[in-house]
Design an enzyme around this catalytic site. Structure first.
Site, short mmCIF file in Angstrom:
data_model
loop_
_atom_site.label_atom_id
_atom_site.label_comp_id
_atom_site.label_asym_id
_atom_site.label_seq_id
_atom_site.Cartn_x
_atom_site.Cartn_y
_atom_site.Cartn_z
N TYR A 1 0.80 -1.22 0.00
CA TYR A 1 0.00 0.00 0.00
C TYR A 1 0.83 1.27 0.00
O TYR A 1 0.31 2.36 -0.22
CB TYR A 1 -0.93 0.02 1.21
CG TYR A 1 -2.10 -0.94 1.10
CD1 TYR A 1 -3.33 -0.51 0.63
CD2 TYR A 1 -1.97 -2.27 1.45
CE1 TYR A 1 -4.40 -1.38 0.52
CE2 TYR A 1 -3.02 -3.16 1.35
CZ TYR A 1 -4.24 -2.71 0.89
OH TYR A 1 -5.30 -3.58 0.79
N HIS B 1 6.86 11.26 17.34
CA HIS B 1 7.20 9.83 17.26
C HIS B 1 8.63 9.56 17.74
O HIS B 1 8.87 8.65 18.52
CB HIS B 1 7.02 9.38 15.81
CG HIS B 1 6.86 7.90 15.65
ND1 HIS B 1 6.43 7.33 14.47
CD2 HIS B 1 7.08 6.87 16.49
CE1 HIS B 1 6.37 6.02 14.62
NE2 HIS B 1 6.77 5.71 15.82
N PRO C 1 3.12 -4.43 24.73
CA PRO C 1 2.91 -4.88 26.11
C PRO C 1 2.95 -6.39 26.29
O PRO C 1 3.01 -6.87 27.42
CB PRO C 1 1.51 -4.33 26.44
CG PRO C 1 0.80 -4.33 25.12
CD PRO C 1 1.86 -3.93 24.12
N LEU C 2 2.93 -7.12 25.17
CA LEU C 2 3.01 -8.58 25.23
C LEU C 2 4.39 -9.08 24.78
O LEU C 2 4.54 -10.24 24.37
CB LEU C 2 1.91 -9.21 24.38
CG LEU C 2 0.48 -8.84 24.83
CD1 LEU C 2 -0.55 -9.43 23.90
CD2 LEU C 2 0.24 -9.27 26.26
N GLY C 3 5.39 -8.20 24.85
CA GLY C 3 6.75 -8.61 24.52
C GLY C 3 6.90 -9.10 23.10
O GLY C 3 7.69 -10.00 22.83
N ARG C 4 6.12 -8.49 22.18
CA ARG C 4 6.12 -8.90 20.76
C ARG C 4 5.77 -10.38 20.62
O ARG C 4 6.41 -11.11 19.87
CB ARG C 4 7.45 -8.55 20.09
CG ARG C 4 7.81 -7.06 20.19
CD ARG C 4 9.05 -6.72 19.43
NE ARG C 4 9.53 -5.39 19.75
CZ ARG C 4 9.10 -4.26 19.18
NH1 ARG C 4 8.16 -4.31 18.26
NH2 ARG C 4 9.59 -3.09 19.54
#
Length: 336
Positions: free
Chosen positions: A62, A128, A208-211
């Site tokens: 895209y 950013h 937050p889920l450690g990737r």
């Protein structure tokens, strides 16, 4: 429905679990427009109404800034149902990314983001990455002009040092600072989190889920694909990965005791760390979105003893490998 929380002291209210939109177009495989639309629709139904994107998230199929384009189309007819966050400050030059906090870039970026997202205003607008050539006071001064113009409602910073945040707040009240934060990445507890709380700034936790390390889905993940951002991260190299998965295995009995998934346990830990913290896990799968929303109920069952177990296992020095590639780490501004 997912409850709400206040980010910062200036009135920004968001769902206490958000949706990170970055994986929808890049870093974890090719874009899928249908998945984007379905995820946004289900997120709104669940009350996961805080959605985070950035002008720098692109796609091979895209193009540059594809993430905002995809989200803009998915939000048609739903804009008023969500709190929308996006970011400026990263430009692509060839195959590289550079930080640009110039006034011209900021003003051009907000207009382009508004157009791509199909909205008249952004609820939370982040810097950013910090451009070391531009004083933070100057950057925040230009950002504040966007609030005055009605294009932006609240200001945020991403991946900055505590001292940078302190200087920024002296110019204009910052509502939120975004940084990687999880059981696997607790570095901000040393400085940034304390400064944020002293200045009334909320904390938005990405990855937050450690990737995916802190999930029941890890066995299905491949990290040998160069298109996957984890391919370049030291934490996911084989020796480090084995060590980190051993840590995860040590808390699986706790998840079983609480009758929740690993992901819910990891998110509940963050929610219990403070009412000023909002995790924004990214996912394309409806089942994962629903699972993440369920962490709010688990939060209320976490005791002080549970928290102690988790923090003892995931001591910062116990996690093997840096949280990002050397190139990416030089692009962050966590040092004073």
């Amino acid at each position: 429905m997912v409850p709400k929380r206040r980010l910062g002291i200036d009135g920004l209210e968001v769902s206490e679990i958000g949706l990170g939109f970055m994986p929808m177009s890049e870093f974890y495989g090719p874009a899928d427009e249908k998945a984007c639309e379905q995820a946004v629709r289900r997120a709104v139904e669940l009350g996961v109404t805080f959605i985070d994107t950035a002008s720098a998230y692109g796609s091979e199929s895209y193009g540059e800034s594809a993430n905002e384009d995809l989200l803009g189309r998915a939000l048609r007819g739903r804009r008023d149902d969500v709190v929308l966050a996006t970011k400026f400050g990263v430009r692509r030059v060839g195959g590289d990314r550079i930080a640009d906090n110039s006034a011209v870039h900021i003003r051009d970026s907000i207009d382009a983001s508004l157009r791509r997202l199909g909205t008249e205003y952004i609820d939370l607008y982040y810097m950013h990455r910090r451009d070391p050539l531009v004083p933070i006071e100057e950057t925040v001064g230009v950002m504040s002009e966007l609030v005055t113009a009605g294009k932006v409602r609240h200001l945020g910073l991403s991946e900055v040092a505590g001292d940078t945040l302190r200087k920024a707040c002296k110019v204009y009240q910052i509502s939120a600072v975004q940084c990687e934060y999880s059981l696997m990445s607790r570095h901000i507890e040393d400085d940034l989190l304390e400064v944020a709380r002293a200045w009334g700034v909320g904390l938005v936790a990405y990855a937050p889920l450690g990737r995916a390390l802190l999930t029941n889905e890890w066995s299905r993940v491949r990290v040998d694909d160069p298109r996957d951002v984890r391919f370049t991260i030291p934490r996911f190299r084989q020796s480090n990965l084995r060590s980190n998965l051993d840590l995860v295995a040590r808390v699986k009995p706790l998840a079983a005791e609480l009758e929740c998934s690993l992901a819910q346990l990891a998110l509940a830990w963050l929610l219990r760390k403070g009412e000023d913290i909002v995790p924004i896990p990214g996912t394309r799968r409806i089942s994962h979105l629903e699972e993440n929303a369920g962490a709010c109920a688990v939060r209320d069952r976490l005791t002080a003893q549970h928290m102690e177990v988790l923090e003892t296992v995931f001591q910062p020095k116990a996690v093997a490998g840096e949280r990002n590639s050397p190139e990416a780490m030089t692009f962050m501004s966590l040092e004073p």
